[in-house]
Write a protein that holds these residues in place. Structure first.
Motif, PDB file in Angstrom:
ATOM      1  N   PHE A  32       7.000   8.645  -5.203  1.00  0.00           N
ATOM      2  CA  PHE A  32       5.886   7.897  -4.626  1.00  0.00           C
ATOM      3  C   PHE A  32       6.499   6.746  -3.844  1.00  0.00           C
ATOM      4  O   PHE A  32       7.599   6.284  -4.154  1.00  0.00           O
ATOM      5  CB  PHE A  32       4.866   7.427  -5.674  1.00  0.00           C
ATOM      6  N   VAL A  33       5.797   6.326  -2.797  1.00  0.00           N
ATOM      7  CA  VAL A  33       6.348   5.335  -1.871  1.00  0.00           C
ATOM      8  C   VAL A  33       5.291   4.299  -1.551  1.00  0.00           C
ATOM      9  O   VAL A  33       4.146   4.641  -1.240  1.00  0.00           O
ATOM     10  CB  VAL A  33       6.818   6.005  -0.559  1.00  0.00           C
ATOM     11  N   PHE A  34       5.712   3.033  -1.611  1.00  0.00           N
ATOM     12  CA  PHE A  34       4.860   1.935  -1.183  1.00  0.00           C
ATOM     13  C   PHE A  34       5.564   1.187  -0.066  1.00  0.00           C
ATOM     14  O   PHE A  34       6.800   1.143  -0.011  1.00  0.00           O
ATOM     15  CB  PHE A  34       4.598   0.956  -2.335  1.00  0.00           C
TER      16      PHE A  34
ATOM     17  N   ARG B  55       0.843  -1.195   0.000  1.00  0.00           N
ATOM     18  CA  ARG B  55       0.000   0.000   0.000  1.00  0.00           C
ATOM     19  C   ARG B  55       0.880   1.247   0.000  1.00  0.00           C
ATOM     20  O   ARG B  55       2.087   1.166   0.249  1.00  0.00           O
ATOM     21  CB  ARG B  55      -0.915  -0.004   1.215  1.00  0.00           C
ATOM     22  N   LYS B  56       0.241   2.388  -0.254  1.00  0.00           N
ATOM     23  CA  LYS B  56       0.973   3.649  -0.174  1.00  0.00           C
ATOM     24  C   LYS B  56       1.357   3.908   1.278  1.00  0.00           C
ATOM     25  O   LYS B  56       0.637   3.519   2.205  1.00  0.00           O
ATOM     26  CB  LYS B  56       0.124   4.791  -0.712  1.00  0.00           C
TER      27      LYS B  56
ATOM     28  N   ALA C  26       6.527  -8.020  -4.840  1.00  0.00           N
ATOM     29  CA  ALA C  26       5.277  -7.265  -4.736  1.00  0.00           C
ATOM     30  C   ALA C  26       5.540  -5.761  -4.766  1.00  0.00           C
ATOM     31  O   ALA C  26       4.782  -5.003  -5.382  1.00  0.00           O
ATOM     32  CB  ALA C  26       4.531  -7.662  -3.466  1.00  0.00           C
ATOM     33  N   LEU C  27       6.610  -5.314  -4.124  1.00  0.00           N
ATOM     34  CA  LEU C  27       6.951  -3.888  -4.141  1.00  0.00           C
ATOM     35  C   LEU C  27       7.368  -3.435  -5.541  1.00  0.00           C
ATOM     36  O   LEU C  27       6.964  -2.365  -6.005  1.00  0.00           O
ATOM     37  CB  LEU C  27       8.049  -3.590  -3.117  1.00  0.00           C
TER      38      LEU C  27
ATOM     39  N   VAL D 237       9.579   0.764  -0.939  1.00  0.00           N
ATOM     40  CA  VAL D 237      10.152   1.085  -2.239  1.00  0.00           C
ATOM     41  C   VAL D 237       9.859   2.549  -2.540  1.00  0.00           C
ATOM     42  O   VAL D 237       8.768   3.044  -2.239  1.00  0.00           O
ATOM     43  CB  VAL D 237       9.612   0.155  -3.355  1.00  0.00           C
ATOM     44  N   HIS D 238      10.844   3.242  -3.100  1.00  0.00           N
ATOM     45  CA  HIS D 238      10.693   4.638  -3.505  1.00  0.00           C
ATOM     46  C   HIS D 238      10.793   4.711  -5.023  1.00  0.00           C
ATOM     47  O   HIS D 238      11.767   4.217  -5.600  1.00  0.00           O
ATOM     48  CB  HIS D 238      11.816   5.513  -2.927  1.00  0.00           C
TER      49      HIS D 238
END
Length: 143
Positions: free
Chosen positions: A48-50, A4-5, A96-97, A62-63
């Motif tokens: 954006f980051v998850f 998710r974010k 997944a990331l 992850v960035h």
């Protein structure tokens, strides 16, 4: 496991993982740098980051950094940082990331996702070899 974010409540987990990521690469930044970075990442632009979460715990991040390119009408996405907690490796969190970055890049209409890693990072490279194509380009830089 879910991806998710990132959210403001993830700061302590992100800080813990960021420190482990820096330790792996034998880098040391002042805590103020990490604090500023987290708050910058929370803005959602340009990055954006998850995060990957399992059992209520954040186990990876992850960035992604979208940017224009002279070689693309739509731009590229640089996957700048990816880290999964040592105890969670092999869980599918890394894949997944990366997939979350691919999907976000696709949603934004970007034509490429790319990243770098240390040539000795064999654990990560085993995954990367399965999900992407190794480029023939050589990386140069000036510090």
């Amino acid at each position: 496991m879910t991806v998710r974010k990132i959210e403001p409540g993830d700061e302590a987990d992100w800080q813990r993982l960021w420190k482990a990521y820096l330790d792996y690469y034998e880098k040391d930044f002042p805590q103020a740098h990490a604090d500023r970075l987290f708050h910058s990442l929370m803005k959602g632009e340009p990055y954006f980051v998850f995060v990957a979460e399992e059992g209520g715990a954040v186990i990876g991040f992850v960035h992604g950094l979208p940017h224009p390119s002279t070689w693309s009408e739509t731009g590229y996405c640089y996957l700048e940082d990816l880290y999964v907690d040592v105890d969670a490796r092999g869980s599918g969190a890394g894949r997944a990331l990366i997939n979350a970055v691919y999907e976000e890049a696709k949603r934004r209409g970007l034509s490429r996702v790319y990243w770098h890693t240390d040539k000795g990072n064999e654990t990560a490279r085993k995954l990367y070899d399965k999900v992407a194509t190794l480029s023939d380009f050589v990386h140069y830089r000036m510090d």
